[in-house]
Design a protein around this motif. Structure first.
Motif, PDB file in Angstrom:
ATOM      1  N   VAL A 164       0.853  -1.182   0.000  1.00  0.00           N
ATOM      2  CA  VAL A 164       0.000   0.000   0.000  1.00  0.00           C
ATOM      3  C   VAL A 164       0.892   1.237   0.000  1.00  0.00           C
ATOM      4  O   VAL A 164       1.823   1.343   0.823  1.00  0.00           O
ATOM      5  CB  VAL A 164      -0.938   0.027   1.219  1.00  0.00           C
ATOM      6  CG1 VAL A 164      -1.834   1.261   1.170  1.00  0.00           C
ATOM      7  CG2 VAL A 164      -1.782  -1.237   1.275  1.00  0.00           C
ATOM      8  N   VAL A 165       0.627   2.179  -0.914  1.00  0.00           N
ATOM      9  CA  VAL A 165       1.417   3.403  -1.017  1.00  0.00           C
ATOM     10  C   VAL A 165       0.467   4.583  -1.191  1.00  0.00           C
ATOM     11  O   VAL A 165      -0.496   4.512  -1.967  1.00  0.00           O
ATOM     12  CB  VAL A 165       2.401   3.358  -2.206  1.00  0.00           C
ATOM     13  CG1 VAL A 165       3.246   4.631  -2.249  1.00  0.00           C
ATOM     14  CG2 VAL A 165       3.294   2.131  -2.129  1.00  0.00           C
ATOM     15  N   GLY A 166       0.713   5.659  -0.454  1.00  0.00           N
ATOM     16  CA  GLY A 166      -0.036   6.895  -0.607  1.00  0.00           C
ATOM     17  C   GLY A 166       0.898   8.077  -0.787  1.00  0.00           C
ATOM     18  O   GLY A 166       1.972   8.132  -0.176  1.00  0.00           O
ATOM     19  N   ASP A 167       0.528   8.998  -1.648  1.00  0.00           N
ATOM     20  CA  ASP A 167       1.375  10.157  -1.958  1.00  0.00           C
ATOM     21  C   ASP A 167       0.470  11.362  -2.167  1.00  0.00           C
ATOM     22  O   ASP A 167      -0.524  11.277  -2.889  1.00  0.00           O
ATOM     23  CB  ASP A 167       2.196   9.877  -3.217  1.00  0.00           C
ATOM     24  CG  ASP A 167       3.270  10.923  -3.462  1.00  0.00           C
ATOM     25  OD1 ASP A 167       2.922  12.121  -3.559  1.00  0.00           O
ATOM     26  OD2 ASP A 167       4.447  10.568  -3.569  1.00  0.00           O
ATOM     27  N   MET A 168       0.806  12.499  -1.532  1.00  0.00           N
ATOM     28  CA  MET A 168       0.022  13.714  -1.733  1.00  0.00           C
ATOM     29  C   MET A 168       0.941  14.919  -1.719  1.00  0.00           C
ATOM     30  O   MET A 168       1.810  15.055  -0.845  1.00  0.00           O
ATOM     31  CB  MET A 168      -1.047  13.858  -0.656  1.00  0.00           C
ATOM     32  CG  MET A 168      -2.020  15.002  -0.938  1.00  0.00           C
ATOM     33  SD  MET A 168      -3.556  14.847  -0.034  1.00  0.00           S
ATOM     34  CE  MET A 168      -4.492  16.230  -0.725  1.00  0.00           C
TER      35      MET A 168
END
Length: 708
Positions: free
Chosen positions: A502-506
């Motif tokens: 799982v990867v999140g980027d903002m």
């Protein structure tokens, strides 16, 4: 006072401003022209200087032509001073301010002339503005979406009475109504101004008009592409509610197919009868070339030289399908069979110690078949077959063959969604120390098993919210991305290739002033895996190519690529007994390899500033990067060590995005890791917690495109 009564003077003034020959040209203006060496503004607080420069005819000469240190070279564009245009500029600025709500504005000028040059300054005294005291909107009563139609209008009570923004507000309401099924929507402005009290009362009278649906769709311009395919790509259909946004999306969908060099979707005015409740559409296209050959060459710090070749067949076998064949090769000059010993030279010196990734050249052969409007006008389906060898700097080299199925969809809110299934059969080659970094013992059987060819099947879903104003060089808005990847035996993977990633980027972008942007980004990810029984132990094994790595030009810039995070060290030294090495530092050449981690957290803050020279082409940046890559769980040999590295850089505008040079300061030693001794093909674990200083405190990165 009504708007009609007040429009006469503005119309007369506009005619004067727009007529180039309206004023006679005096004889003095025909003398030898002078060069504008400086053009400045003073006293402008309500309107940015950039806006003021855009409405006047007089422009400043380029930096090379105005800077006293280099102007003697004779470079740069020289803009000549025109007396008539300069006089009109005073009227233009006055008109701009008055229509922006400043009726008492006074614009004066200061001009210093030499026999060849002019130095001009506009001195502006804005005066007190007329402010909006009421804003009434009629014609929308009883509509459940009234608040959304009037949300975030550019002019509000308390603002200066800006006629431009009033027009924008009216156009915004009309556009929103047309997106909700009212093609004949209109908005009428009226206002009353009290100059003594400096107040303005505004009213927008909105006429939504009757609701309508899409009527017949007529397609013209097709030759080889069937018109039914064109209709299937459109984001709207006969019988659906009229929406101007859907018409624009239909036009974008046509361009995305790559079948047309020109595409237009608009109301068929020749057949449209207002008030009938049915709006016919006219779709006009011009087909592009259906066969294309492309090639590319390039250079990368971690790739050395690279090249590519491709062939595309559009509308292959009909139905709008696109067949694409491509081949790429990299590490030309350092990898077999294209090894020219360039790692010993300056250009590719960074790959000298990459004994795993640069031993052989990377390649990719792909055949893909893409189908637009797959099951829906918003979908694109792609089937691909591939064979490739890829490597990660100082980490691994992977060879595999396989295929993938991808479904890409863009929602009505312009949110791209990508779903993909990928099945490959391949092997991963890495330093034995990398394989053994999180195992209790490095047995030959374990390492041999991990190097065998195995199946890897993944299901992946990616969602992106692109809300920035520019994809290459954003200055406002945000971009958010979330990615989920799952691999297990139930979808085709081998037993040792199971994990969930799982990867999140903002990233956010906020302007702080003219050409000043504050940008910041956070990224995080984690991987979980079931336990797998090796000969040495049962562990939560994650394949090296799926782990997280840190450092590089788009990450924590104080580190080279993959240098941040868990490391292992290997020394080749046969000159002393093995049991004595743990008591002293190794004598031989120590090299390190990144092992990656199952958790990553990275944060970046960057202030982008205009350059005092070439401000339209060059910018500066100061940044602070921080992050950590570590191994959760029982491994324990790679704890979380958060590192912060400051730096500065230069950005130069190019057609491909900003060319970027960053220099970051890093005061840290390399991360502690396990030290191994390589002797006669065997690998011996010597001690944990070994580290060594970095060879330099500053890290330099060169890249194209913003870091985030």
């Amino acid at each position: 006072m009504s708007s009609i009564a007040r429009s006469g003077p503005w119309i007369a003034l506009g005619l004067v401003l727009l007529a180039p020959g309206a004023l006679p040209r005096p004889a003095a203006a025909q003398d030898a022209p002078r060069v504008v060496r400086r053009l400045a503004f003073e006293g402008n607080a309500a309107i940015d200087e950039e806006v003021l420069r855009s409405v006047i005819g007089t422009t400043n000469s380029s930096w090379f032509a105005t800077n006293g240190l280099v102007r003697w070279i004779g470079l740069g564009e020289k803009r000549l001073f025109n007396e008539i245009e300069f006089e009109r500029d005073v009227l233009r600025l006055t008109l701009l301010y008055r229509k922006s709500g400043y009726p008492d504005v006074a614009v004066d000028t200061v001009i210093r002339r030499t026999p060849t040059d002019v130095y001009a300054t506009f001195r502006i005294r804005e005066g007190a503005p007329i402010r909006v005291t009421s804003l009434a909107v009629s014609g929308l009563d009883g509509r459940p979406d009234r608040d959304r139609l009037l949300q975030d209008l550019p002019i509000e009570v308390g603002d200066p009475f800006n006629r431009f923004l009033l027009q924008v507000a009216a156009d915004t309401v009309v556009r929103r109504l047309r997106d909700r099924g009212h093609p004949g929507a209109a908005a009428y402005q009226s206002f009353t101004v009290d100059r003594v009290a400096r107040t303005a009362r505004i009213e927008l009278e909105v006429d939504p008009g009757p609701a309508a649906t899409i009527g017949a769709v007529r397609v013209i311009g097709t030759r080889k592409v069937d018109s039914s395919l064109v209709r299937s790509v459109l984001a709207t259909r006969t019988g659906q509610p009229f929406s101007e946004e859907d018409i624009f999306r239909s036009q974008r969908n046509l361009y995305r197919t790559s079948l047309f060099r020109y595409a237009s979707v608009r109301v068929d005015s020749a057949s449209f009868e207002p008030g009938t409740g049915s709006v016919p559409l006219l779709v006009q296209v011009n087909e592009g070339r259906f066969r294309r050959i492309r090639s590319s060459v390039g250079f990368g710090t971690n790739d050395c030289f690279r090249a590519g070749l491709g062939w595309t067949a559009r509308n292959w076998t009909g139905g709008g399908k696109i067949l694409d064949l491509s081949a790429r090769v990299s590490k030309i000059g350092v990898g077999s069979p294209f090894d020219f010993d360039l790692e010993q030279r300056f250009l590719c010196r960074a790959l000298e110690d990459d004994t795993v990734g640069s031993f052989q050249a990377n390649y990719n052969l792909t055949a893909s078949l893409r189908r637009p409007a797959f099951l829906s006008p918003h979908n694109t389906g792609t089937l691909a077959l591939f064979a490739e060898r890829r490597s990660e700097f100082r980490v691994y080299r992977r060879e595999e063959v396989g295929g993938s199925l991808t479904l890409a969809r863009e929602t009505a809110q312009r949110i791209p969604l990508v779903f993909a299934y990928r099945l490959s059969f391949g092997r991963t080659e890495a330093d034995p120390a990398t394989f053994c970094a999180f195992l209790e013992a490095c047995t030959t059987r374990d390492v041999g098993f991990l190097r065998e060819r195995q199946r890897l099947a993944t299901l992946a879903a990616t969602v992106t919210l692109p809300r920035a104003n520019n994809p290459l060089d954003p200055t406002r808005g945000y971009v958010a991305t979330a990615e989920l990847t799952h691999s297990s035996r139930f979808i085709g993977s081998s037993a040792s290739q199971q994990f969930t990633r799982v990867v999140g980027d903002m990233a956010w972008y906020r302007p702080l002033g003219r050409s000043v942007v504050l940008a910041w980004r956070v990224r995080g990810g984690l991987i979980v895996a079931p336990r797998f029984a090796f000969e040495s132990d049962a562990l939560n094994f994650i394949p090296p190519e799926q782990r997280f790595y840190g450092g590089g030009p788009n990450d924590v810039r104080g580190y080279d690529r993959n240098e941040l995070g868990p490391l292992v060290y290997v020394v080749r030294d046969d000159g002393f007994p093995l049991d004595s090495l743990g008591d002293r530092d190794p004598i031989g050449d120590v090299r390190f390899s990144a092992t990656g981690g199952n958790t990553v957290v990275v944060g970046n803050v960057e202030l982008r500033l205009p350059s005092p020279i070439f401000p339209s082409r060059m910018r500066w940046a100061v940044f602070l990067d921080g992050g950590s890559v570590w191994e959760r769980g029982e491994a324990g040999s790679a704890p979380a060590l958060f590192r912060v590295t400051p730096g500065a850089g230069i950005r130069i505008a190019t057609p491909l995005g900003p060319a970027r040079l960053d220099v970051a300061y890093n005061p840290y030693d390399r991360q502690p890791g396990t030290l191994y001794l390589a002797r006669q093909g065997e690998l011996f674990r010597v001690r944990d917690g070994f580290t060594e200083p970095r060879p330099r405190d500053f890290t330099v990165h060169f890249s194209v495109g913003q870091a985030f």
